[in-house]
Design an enzyme around this catalytic site. Structure first.
Site, PDB file in Angstrom:
ATOM      1  CD  GLU A 152     -15.883  57.976 -38.866  1.00 39.24           C
ATOM      2  OE1 GLU A 152     -15.643  58.958 -38.133  1.00 39.24           O
ATOM      3  OE2 GLU A 152     -15.141  57.623 -39.809  1.00 39.24           O
ATOM      4  CD  GLU A 191     -14.698  58.468 -34.206  1.00 37.59           C
ATOM      5  OE1 GLU A 191     -14.049  59.226 -34.971  1.00 37.59           O
ATOM      6  OE2 GLU A 191     -14.908  57.269 -34.468  1.00 37.59           O
TER       7      GLU A 191
END
Length: 491
Positions: free
Chosen positions: A249, A372
């Site tokens: 991320e 995810e």
């Protein structure tokens, strides 16, 4: 008499012509069938599968604990062809996967090491084929990297064990190399090591400080060249590892233009490929649309702030060396507080579909992996419980299947996250304990079966469902593969 003779002769000629016609028709049909079988990877797959069974000593009904046969077959490196992942001679590889980030840390301690095996066994039982887990822990408790370039061998052996166990259960791994967040050290730990913070620099100095970048490159090299203590195979040569991710991320809010993060991605992608050209590489991004995105795409973002996070989905994935696009899906934490379950489901579907469209269009036919996706069942913001969460999982799976059926760029999705029993103390509300969630396990298993029906098809039958652009892209990719399969060329 003469008329009768001529009529009989005409009938014989007509009959002969019919025989010749049907003979030629049959020959053409047989030639076409042989060509199809030759092009397809079915017989190659069957041969490799039978070899696996003979060598492994299993009956084909489940994973074996023995070595998996490598070569160019079923367990070869995952590659890309057009907008799809492929294995072997071109057989499609659509991913139904999961996240369990803490596997390395629990594998350090013999008393908890069995949880690694347990989670792989449970995941394999419902057909999950890819696990995403951390290949980093920088500083702190059970650190892999205790200080720059200094590693704890016992923790490295724990990561070796994770890779080895995944291989035994025929589960591939996606391994991020650092965290954007402070958990497990992250970019802030590197900045502290370089003492860049003394000059007032924040964690985002990770992307620009020359010393810090050097530390990270050294870490990348150390991990990629690691020789597994259990298998004797270097990580960079092991097809158990499906892909590396540069960072979990990545964000650089200190530069909302996105230029700083973009330069870092380009530099690190080149470094990874210089050390390991064989494996796929992803950015590890959440998929936010940034400054280079058109207004229509900015409106797809869950809120206005994420456009200023320094990330830029399309631009970030056009970098030389990046092989597939990565996206995360978290409507419960991204949307404004109070968003209803219905609103979150609508967002999840539109978010997935927008990124598939951009992977196929703006990115020129690149696989996109939803690395995810999850919603929490705890806390004041939770709109879902353990039962209604299944609707969210089905919404994401449904969007993926619509792409798969037409041969699109939706290459797979990985649930956040699968936990074995006895690990409730680590659950932040996102954990799915499969033995205690029969309905969820059934949904996951059904999706695995659907994807397996596509993965088991020959390469030609998969391409049959794709449009001409995807076929042309696949042919171009195949032709270029003889020269260099390690780089996705910048548009």
């Amino acid at each position: 008499m003469e008329t009768s003779y001529r009529e009989e002769e005409a009938r014989r000629k007509a009959s002969l012509l019919h025989c010749i016609f049907f003979f030629l028709l049959g020959a053409l049909a047989m030639a076409a069938a042989i060509a199809v079988l030759h092009e397809s990877s079915y017989w190659e797959w069957r041969c490799n599968r039978l070899t696996d069974i003979v060598v492994d000593g299993d009956d084909g009904d489940g994973p074996s604990s023995s070595e998996v046969v490598d070569g160019g077959g079923e367990w070869g490196m995952v590659r890309t062809r057009g907008a799809q992942f492929v294995v072997g001679g071109g057989r499609p590889f659509y991913v139904n996967g999961f996240n369990t980030y803490w596997l390395m840390v629990l594998a350090v301690d013999p008393s908890t090491r069995g949880k690694v095996t347990e989670v792989f066994r449970q995941a394999a039982a419902v057909g999950l084929t890819v696990c995403r887990t951390w290949a980093f822990n920088d500083g702190g408790w059970r650190a892999l990297q205790k200080s720059p370039g200094v590693y704890d061998e016992e923790v490295f052996k724990a990561l070796d064990f994770v890779v080895s166990e995944a291989r035994k259960h025929k589960i591939r791994l996606i391994l991020p190399l650092i965290n954007n967040w402070d958990d497990y050290g992250g970019k802030a730990q590197y900045v502290r090591w370089a003492q860049a913070a003394a000059a007032g620099a924040g964690a985002d100095a990770f992307f620009s400080d020359e010393t810090v970048r050097g530390y990270f490159k050294s870490h990348v090299t150390a991990v990629l060249t690691r020789v597994n203590a259990y298998t004797g195979v270097a990580y960079r040569d092991d097809p158990t590892i499906m892909a590396w991710e540069l960072m979990n991320e990545p964000r650089c809010a200190s530069d909302p233009t996105g230029d700083t993060l973009q330069a870092w991605i380009a530099e690190m992608a080149f470094h990874v490929k210089s050390v390991d050209p064989a494996h796929l590489l992803g950015v590890g991004a959440e998929g936010f649309y940034g400054p280079s995105s058109p207004p229509a795409r900015l409106r797809v973002n869950p809120n206005a702030d994420v456009a200023l996070a320094g990330a830029d989905f399309v631009r970030n994935h056009r970098v030389l060396g990046v092989d597939f696009a990565s996206v995360h899906v978290y409507p419960d934490t991204w949307l404004p507080a109070g968003a209803t379950k219905e609103a979150q489901l609508r967002f999840a579907t539109s978010w997935v579909e927008a990124h598939i469209a951009d992977a196929e269009g703006a990115l020129g036919g690149m696989p996109v992996l939803f690395a995810e996706f999850g919603v929490s069942t705890r806390g004041a913001r939770a709109a879902f419980n353990a039962t209604s969460r299944d609707a969210f999982i089905e919404a994401v799976y449904g969007a993926m299947l619509r792409s798969t059926r037409r041969g699109g760029g939706g290459a797979g999705a990985l649930l956040w996250q699968v936990f074995p029993e006895g690990t409730d103390y680590m659950d932040d509300g996102y954990a799915v304990v499969l033995p205690r969630a029969a309905a969820t396990a059934g949904i996951v298993a059904a999706h695995s079966r659907r994807l397996q029906s596509f993965n088991s098809r020959c390469a030609w039958s998969c391409r049959w469902g794709c449009n001409k652009r995807d076929n042309d892209t696949a042919e171009t990719t195949t032709a270029e593969a003889d020269v260099d399969v390690s780089f996705h060329h910048e548009l």
